[in-house]
Scaffold this active site. Structure first.
Site, PDB file in Angstrom:
ATOM      1  N   HIS A  93     -24.519 -21.594  -8.709  1.00  0.00           N
ATOM      2  CA  HIS A  93     -24.126 -21.411 -10.115  1.00  0.00           C
ATOM      3  C   HIS A  93     -25.005 -20.316 -10.740  1.00  0.00           C
ATOM      4  O   HIS A  93     -26.192 -20.224 -10.431  1.00  0.00           O
ATOM      5  CB  HIS A  93     -24.269 -22.724 -10.890  1.00  0.00           C
ATOM      6  CG  HIS A  93     -23.644 -22.635 -12.251  1.00  0.00           C
ATOM      7  ND1 HIS A  93     -24.278 -22.029 -13.307  1.00  0.00           N
ATOM      8  CD2 HIS A  93     -22.431 -23.017 -12.710  1.00  0.00           C
ATOM      9  CE1 HIS A  93     -23.474 -22.060 -14.362  1.00  0.00           C
ATOM     10  NE2 HIS A  93     -22.341 -22.649 -14.024  1.00  0.00           N
ATOM     11  N   GLU A 162     -16.708 -17.270 -11.378  1.00  0.00           N
ATOM     12  CA  GLU A 162     -17.202 -17.444 -12.751  1.00  0.00           C
ATOM     13  C   GLU A 162     -17.938 -16.178 -13.173  1.00  0.00           C
ATOM     14  O   GLU A 162     -19.141 -16.044 -12.906  1.00  0.00           O
ATOM     15  CB  GLU A 162     -18.176 -18.617 -12.814  1.00  0.00           C
ATOM     16  CG  GLU A 162     -17.577 -19.942 -12.437  1.00  0.00           C
ATOM     17  CD  GLU A 162     -18.362 -21.093 -13.059  1.00  0.00           C
ATOM     18  OE1 GLU A 162     -17.807 -21.791 -13.913  1.00  0.00           O
ATOM     19  OE2 GLU A 162     -19.543 -21.254 -12.721  1.00  0.00           O
TER      20      GLU A 162
HETATM   21  P1  PGA Z   1     -18.575 -22.814 -19.744  1.00  0.00           P
HETATM   22  O1  PGA Z   1     -19.349 -22.999 -18.343  1.00  0.00           O
HETATM   23  O2  PGA Z   1     -17.228 -23.442 -19.583  1.00  0.00           O
HETATM   24  O3  PGA Z   1     -19.432 -23.506 -20.740  1.00  0.00           O
HETATM   25  O4  PGA Z   1     -18.477 -21.339 -19.971  1.00  0.00           O
HETATM   26  C1  PGA Z   1     -18.685 -22.878 -17.121  1.00  0.00           C
HETATM   27  C2  PGA Z   1     -19.672 -23.070 -16.003  1.00  0.00           C
HETATM   28  O5  PGA Z   1     -20.820 -22.635 -16.146  1.00  0.00           O
HETATM   29  O6  PGA Z   1     -19.346 -23.670 -14.967  1.00  0.00           O
END
Ligand code: PGA
Length: 246
Positions: A93, A162
């Site tokens: 992450h 992401e």
């Molecule tokens: P967010 O986070 O939906 O708050 O942008 C997504 C994530 O970090 O998995």
């Protein structure tokens, strides 16, 4: 049941009572929630309680937010993938990459650790704003995917795209942008795993997903699910997201 997977990354938003309350609310609206394929990633301290509260909900998997590179040893404050029976685990992450300075080497060890000991792992990848503006998105994605093992041994691999600039910012990547990146990821993965069962490899998008964006993004053909942060840690917001998908 809706085919998409909705993964709730609760990060450090909820304390253990709040986490339990959330699950109790899911239990009280069990008919509604059973329409969806859900993964919940609670804090480690709440993990067992959430697992117990999810035990009669077969559509909900409970995963770890992170694991150590080792399975046991002198590592104060860390958590082994074998410490608890998790259904899945997040690795790589962007918050781990930046705050905890995890590099691809560490992430590779964690990913292999997950694939060895549990049934599923979620590898998070994505470019920063600088990298995006420098047109390095594909290069970064390729580098972050270079740690993938050649054999998944029948385990589930979820690659969660992401973009760092979309996480927690309220900026959702456009549908076209996500489609481009996912098709790039898909091509790389298809090459690598030509012998694997397709259903074991899934692609998610994460980054400011909420009730306003989920429906449109869900029309992206390559997308199997969402990794949702802040909006997943608020019961009403999470319920609203799912409601949009009915
Ligand atoms: P967010 O986070 O939906 O708050 O942008 C997504 C994530 O970090 O998995």
């Amino acid at each position: 049941m809706n085919k998409k997977i909705f993964a709730a990354n609760w990060k450090m938003y909820l304390n253990s009572n709040e986490s339990k309350d959330f699950m109790l609310q899911i239990n009280s609206s069990r008919d509604f929630f059973s329409e969806f394929n859900i993964m919940i990633f609670p804090s480690h301290i709440s993990f067992e309680a959430i697992q117990v509260l999810a035990k009669d909900l077969p559509n909900i998997r409970v995963g770890m937010q992170d694991c150590d590179i080792l399975t046991s040893g002198a590592v104060t404050g860390s958590n082994s993938i074998t410490s608890i029976k998790a259904d899945s685990c997040l690795v790589g992450h962007s918050e781990r990459r930046t705050i905890f300075k995890e590099n691809d080497d560490i992430i590779k060890k964690k990913l292999n650790n997950c694939l060895e000991h549990i049934e599923s792992a979620v590898l998070c990848i994505g470019e920063s704003l600088d990298e995006k503006e420098d047109n390095q998105t594909f290069e970064i994605i390729k580098k972050q995917l270079s740690i993938l093992p050649t054999d998944l041994k029948g385990k589930e691999l979820i690659v969660a795209y992401e973009p760092v600039w979309a996480i927690g910012t309220g900026l959702v990547a456009s549908k076209e942008y996500i489609e481009d990146v996912l098709s790039y990821i898909n091509n790389l993965i298809k090459d690598l795993y030509s012998n694997e069962n397709d259903s074991n490899i899934k692609l998610f998008y994460g980054g400011s997903v909420d009730e306003n964006s989920v429906k449109e993004l869900s029309t992206i053909p390559l997308l199997d699910g969402f990794l949702i942060g802040s909006a997943s840690a608020d019961f009403k917001k999470f319920e609203n997201i799912l409601n949009k998908m009915r």
